[in-house]
Write an enzyme that holds these catalytic residues in place. Structure first.
Site, mmCIF file in Angstrom:
data_model
loop_
_atom_site.group_PDB
_atom_site.id
_atom_site.type_symbol
_atom_site.label_atom_id
_atom_site.label_comp_id
_atom_site.label_asym_id
_atom_site.label_seq_id
_atom_site.Cartn_x
_atom_site.Cartn_y
_atom_site.Cartn_z
ATOM 1 N N ASP A 155 0.881 -1.154 0.000
ATOM 2 C CA ASP A 155 0.000 0.000 0.000
ATOM 3 C C ASP A 155 0.929 1.217 0.000
ATOM 4 O O ASP A 155 2.118 1.107 0.321
ATOM 5 C CB ASP A 155 -0.891 -0.039 1.250
ATOM 6 C CG ASP A 155 -1.723 1.200 1.410
ATOM 7 O OD1 ASP A 155 -2.377 1.600 0.433
ATOM 8 O OD2 ASP A 155 -1.713 1.786 2.512
ATOM 9 N N ASP A 162 0.196 5.181 1.034
ATOM 10 C CA ASP A 162 0.153 6.105 2.170
ATOM 11 C C ASP A 162 0.137 5.351 3.497
ATOM 12 O O ASP A 162 -0.720 4.491 3.726
ATOM 13 C CB ASP A 162 -1.110 6.968 2.090
ATOM 14 C CG ASP A 162 -1.153 7.830 0.851
ATOM 15 O OD1 ASP A 162 -0.762 9.006 0.930
ATOM 16 O OD2 ASP A 162 -1.567 7.320 -0.208
ATOM 17 N N ASP A 177 -1.479 -0.839 5.908
ATOM 18 C CA ASP A 177 -1.727 -0.315 7.258
ATOM 19 C C ASP A 177 -3.214 -0.178 7.557
ATOM 20 O O ASP A 177 -3.585 0.491 8.520
ATOM 21 C CB ASP A 177 -1.034 1.041 7.442
ATOM 22 C CG ASP A 177 -1.681 2.149 6.622
ATOM 23 O OD1 ASP A 177 -2.117 1.871 5.483
ATOM 24 O OD2 ASP A 177 -1.744 3.300 7.102
#
Length: 224
Positions: free
Chosen positions: A10, A12, A169
């Protein structure tokens, strides 16, 4: 256990700490609106959920506020102009990516961040020539937690999902990786909210600090 042959991230809050640029831009807008500045700890909680969440977190307003769309467009315009002024790879990640490249393990990005921002960000961070594949919502019909983007990434780099590790995250990242048949890693150092419980996401692995990733990868990857 079959060896890992590719690593997908991922963007960001997982590969890149992008919150500092959103902080810079939001505080610029807040000052122009005569509002007090927001701090990094507060803003980073909303970054993984996109621009609308960032405006809600910084300004304390909802979508139906009369100024919401104006502020959102101003923020996105400023961000597109300079998305990597303050953003950086998380600690230890440049060394980690270099190691993957040295042993010919392709790495890539699968993100819900629109292509207009993603490609400019990775170009400004000089990651575009290193990254084997980048998949944005513009490339698929369904974004995460749907596995479409992850499966497309594997197809483009010619690696089987079962031999790919996906790192994120947010719970939707883990759900997408699991649906794609990948092994998954929860990045608990990312943009988690106080309510998040990554240990309950049922990922294969979970790390609390970004510097823990390289030693873990070395234990999982057998160069081929």
């Amino acid at each position: 256990m079959t060896p890992i042959q590719a690593v997908l991230f991922d963007l960001d809050g997982t590969l890149v700490d992008t919150a500092p640029d959103f902080l810079r831009i939001c505080n610029q807008l807040l000052e122009a609106e005569g509002r007090p500045a927001v701090d990094y700890a507060q803003l980073r909680l909303s970054v993984s959920n996109g621009g609308r969440a960032v405006i809600k977190g910084a300004f304390g307003i909802q979508d139906d506020h009369p100024d919401f769309e104006r502020l959102l467009e101003q923020m996105l315009s400023l961000y597109e102009a300079s998305p990597a002024q303050d953003s950086r790879l998380f600690a230890g990640f440049d060394e980690m990516l270099t190691w993957l490249e040295e042993i010919n393990i392709p790495w890539g990005i699968v993100t819900n961040k629109p292509a207009r921002f993603t490609h400019k960000l990775i170009q400004q961070l000089a990651l575009d020539k290193r990254c084997a594949v980048t998949i944005c919502p513009d490339d698929v019909s369904r974004s995460k937690p749907d596995p479409e983007g992850l499966l497309l990434a594997c197809k483009r780099i010619d690696r089987p999902p079962t031999n790919t590790l996906y790192i994120g995250d947010h719970q939707r990242d883990i759900q997408a990786g699991q649906a794609a048949g990948m092994r998954t890693l929860a990045a608990a150092f990312g943009y988690l909210s106080p309510k998040d419980q990554p240990e309950l996401w049922r990922s294969d692995f979970c790390i609390q600090e970004s510097t823990q990733l390289l030693p873990l990868l070395k234990s999982l990857i057998q160069p081929y």
